[in-house]
Each structure stands twice: as C-alpha cells, then as structure tokens.
Design an enzyme around this catalytic site. Structure first.
Site, PDB file in Angstrom:
ATOM      1  CD  GLU A 156    -108.933  28.693 -20.953  1.00 52.05           C
ATOM      2  OE1 GLU A 156    -108.839  28.999 -20.274  1.00 52.05           O
ATOM      3  OE2 GLU A 156    -107.850  29.532 -21.826  1.00 52.05           O
TER       4      GLU A 156
ATOM      5  CB  THR B 158    -109.505  24.764 -14.824  1.00 56.33           C
ATOM      6  OG1 THR B 158    -109.068  24.902 -15.267  1.00 56.33           O
ATOM      7  CG2 THR B 158    -108.897  24.562 -13.616  1.00 56.33           C
TER       8      THR B 158
ATOM      9  CE  LYS C   8    -107.155  21.889 -15.842  1.00 56.47           C
ATOM     10  NZ  LYS C   8    -106.201  22.601 -15.798  1.00 56.47           N
TER      11      LYS C   8
ATOM     12  CG  ASN D 265    -107.013  32.847 -21.088  1.00 57.91           C
ATOM     13  OD1 ASN D 265    -106.482  32.374 -20.482  1.00 57.91           O
ATOM     14  ND2 ASN D 265    -107.419  32.505 -22.434  1.00 57.91           N
TER      15      ASN D 265
ATOM     16  CB  THR E 280    -102.445  16.850 -21.089  1.00 59.35           C
ATOM     17  OG1 THR E 280    -102.958  17.805 -20.678  1.00 59.35           O
ATOM     18  CG2 THR E 280    -102.132  15.698 -19.780  1.00 59.35           C
TER      19      THR E 280
ATOM     20  CB  THR F 163    -112.106  39.145 -11.504  1.00 67.43           C
ATOM     21  OG1 THR F 163    -111.942  38.922 -13.467  1.00 67.43           O
ATOM     22  CG2 THR F 163    -111.040  39.756 -11.122  1.00 67.43           C
TER      23      THR F 163
END
Length: 425
Positions: free
Chosen positions: A298, A175, A201, A420, A212, A425
């Site tokens: 991230e 992702t 992932k 985040n 995970t 969007t």
C-alpha cells in the site's frame, strides 16, 4: 503466450540435495493454464465500487489439494470451513469474496461461510465437502448474504477455461491492490509437460507467517498429497513467509493449491528423478507472487530486497533479513533515498540472533557502505541515484557462518498512512 526459459539452482530437503533444473516461465499464463481448471469472477455488491468481488476456481474432477493458513489466533470463519473441507486432502473448487473478511463475526459469520460453501457446491454440481471458502476485506462486518447468494448463482455461467476467466478471477480477489498478481511455469516430468500457476492478492496487513494474504495455485501434475502439502510449506517458508509490508498479520491469510492430475505424468513424489525440477518451478511461482505483493504494498514506491549471508545458520539469516526489511526506519530511508546505513545495522543488531558486531559488511546495490563494521567513504550522489530506482537491494554479510536468506518488502510512504487512515470510509 511467450515462453521464458529459466535455468535455476534449487536446494531440496528431499533425496536430491542440489541439482540444475530447467523450467519455463509462461508469460501470459494464468491459473486456468494447467489442464482441468476454469474460473470466473463478477461484481455481486460487496464492494462500494463496481469492481469484481466474488470469484471461483473449479477443477473438472476432485483434485489433490493442500493449504497453509494464518498463524493469527483470531482466524476468520472461512478458514474453519476450508480446514474441514480439506481433511481428506481433496478439493474441487474454491469460492472467494473480497470487500468483507467475514472475520470476528461470531456464529453468524461462521454460518455464512458454511452457506457460501453449500451454495457454491449446489450451483456447481459438486460435493460441498470439496469446496474451500476464502474471504478478504474489512474485519468485523457481516457479509451481505443476499448479494453473495445471487452472485454465487450467477458464477457457473461465467466459468471460462481461458484468459477471460482468469482475468475476472484475479480482479475479484483484489482489495487495495493496484495490480493483479499471477505467474505460470511449465516443467518436464518424465518427458511429460506439467504446468504450475498461481494468483494472489495482498497489499496491506502483510507480515505473514504461513502464506500470503490470499493465494491460489493450480497444477495439472499427478502428485502425492503428502508431498504436495510438504512442498507447499517448504516453498512458503522461503517466499511468502519472507515478505512484509507493514508488520501486521491478517486474520484471513490462506494459500491453497489444487492438482488436477490431467498432465498424466508418472506420479510425483520426493523420490522421483524430476522432483527437484518440479519443486523449483513450484517455488518460482510462489516467489514471483510474494515479490509482487511486496512491490504492490500500500502506497509503495520501491521494492526492497534484503539478502543476508554469513549468518550462523539459515534461521538467523531469515530473522535478520525480515527485521531489516520490516524496519520502519529503513523503509522510510528508502522512501527518502537516504543512504542511512546506520538504520540497517541497528536492525541487524536487534534481530535477536547471534552476530559478531566487529565484522559486518553492508552494501546498497553495488555501493559498499560498511566493511568490517566500519564506515566506507562512498559517493552520496551515486547512492541517491541508486535509491531512486524502482528496486533497492540491501546486502548484509555477517561473516559468522554459512546461513543465508532473502526477504522482500517496500518503502513506507505518506500514501500508506493515507490509505489506512480511511480504510473503512
């Protein structure tokens, strides 16, 4: 594929308490390296980009299998389906989509997850009760089932038992991940070569208490199902359960393992003389995947590793390690290359476990910053240079007992907020 030999110490809760075991990391190995497995991935239209978003792993025969799941009380529809499929401890395939979590989607979401299972079984020519389902992505949106149906129908012709199939699978489960995560080892069991591999992932919403975000492991070992399940739980406890990116636990977390039995070894169980070697290799795969998830958090710029020793027991050490690595202030300090050890000891003190406040030692890499809970003069420039590296090791010695644990996480950056703030969007 290159081979890297690892000599490791593995502690087991089984018959063999500690032994030196040899296993080999297969560089370039993948989930299709163990005998009996193929995989595939493709783009079916769930993602807004043209990146792969649908994948499958299949075993040539019904495989001995086990799984662990999220502890979030809001569990996504695919988890219910997978739990049902695994009631007999057997799976032959796992179908997975990214771009949509199919979580908090009510009866329709559950019906869609069951349809994914039945469609995969039909097109793969296997029993639908032998199919697991996994999903990851945005919560609260229904799957585009027209895309999923067409994608599942196209998967069988793309199945591949080599590097291409594994690559397409790994790309399909991502992702916000920047890189794929995979690992493979081989180990001798009674003179027979056995292989264990995994792919995962995970980049955000990472604070698991079971597994995970999504993880898939394959092995060609002949192994007792109950022992495979317990090993999966034990390995998870010291690897996936010891990572955090942002303190949030997903609705979709799941780790599934399948054993084809194609290695032809004498059946593995906890009494087997090579159990510790197999368990060490299996745990290595889990740890590599877990650390890869933390490193790819991230927006992350640094991997943080927190090693705690001298705790009253192992549970206390785990609690402290996870509290330190999950502290937003510690994470921010690492991002800014600020040797602010006060944030570390504050996290130690609020972990909710017994600590003697007058005898804590803390170091950043080899740089001691606290001894017996008293500040130590250190070279700020040297500390700055160390904290600017890719990996930051924080060691905490409590000197209260023999408990120890290691946790992994990442720094908190501006990019984490940016990613985040606009996830949908």
């Amino acid at each position: 594929m290159a081979l890297v030999t690892r000599l490791c110490i593995h502690r087991s809760s089984g018959k063999h308490t500690m032994s030196e075991n040899l296993y080999t990391v297969i560089e370039g190995g993948s989930i299709t390296t163990p005998k009996g497995f193929k995989s595939a991935g493709l783009h079916c239209g769930l993602k807004k980009t043209d990146r792969n978003d649908l994948a499958v792993i299949i075993c040539e025969v019904p495989a001995t299998a086990a799984a662990v799941y999220t502890t979030n009380v809001f569990q996504a529809a695919p988890l219910k389906v997978t739990r049902q499929s695994l009631e007999n401890g057997v799976l032959q395939a796992v179908v997975v989509n990214s771009g949509n979590a199919n979580a908090c989607t009510g009866e329709q979401g559950e019906a869609d997850a069951y349809e994914m299972r039945s469609a995969a079984a039909r097109h793969l020519g296997i029993d639908e009760n032998d199919v697991a389902v996994a999903s990851t992505g945005v919560i609260g949106e229904l799957l585009k089932m027209d895309c999923v149906r067409a994608g599942i129908a196209a998967l069988p012709e793309k199945l591949d038992g080599g590097a291409e199939g594994a690559e397409e699978f790994c790309q399909a489960i991502l992702t916000t991940d920047l890189v794929k995560k995979e690992c493979c080892i081989k180990v001798q069991v009674g003179g027979v070569e056995v292989t264990v591999a995994g792919a995962a992932k995970g980049s955000g919403m990472i604070h698991p208490n079971m597994a995970t975000m999504l993880g898939f492991m394959t092995t060609d070992a002949v192994i007792d199902q109950a022992d495979l399940h317990s090993l999966l739980r034990e390995a998870t406890d010291v690897t996936f359960n010891m990572i955090t990116v942002d303190g949030d636990t997903s609705t979709n977390d799941m780790l599934v393992t399948m054993a084809s039995g194609f290695a032809g070894n004498e059946k593995l169980n906890r009494q087997h003389p090579d159990w510790d070697a197999f368990a060490a290799g299996f745990t290595h795969v889990c740890q590599h995947l877990a650390k890869s998830i933390a490193r790819d958090g991230e927006g992350a710029a640094h991997l943080i590793e927190v090693k705690v020793s001298g705790a009253v027991d192992e549970n206390a050490a785990r609690a402290i390690a996870k509290t330190v690595v999950g502290s937003s202030l510690v994470k921010s300090a690492v991002f800014g290359a600020d040797a602010n050890w006060g944030r570390i000891i504050a996290a130690v003190g609020r972990a909710g476990v017994p600590v003697s406040p007058e005898r804590v030692d803390i170091a950043l890499g080899e740089i001691r910053v606290l001894t017996q809970s008293k500040p130590v003069a250190f070279d700020e420039e040297k500390a700055l240079a160390y904290l600017q590296g890719d990996t930051v090791l924080i060691t905490v010695d409590l000197q209260d007992g023999s408990g120890s644990a290691t946790a992994w996480g990442c720094d908190l950056t501006y990019d984490y907020v940016r990613i985040n703030a606009a996830y949908r969007t």
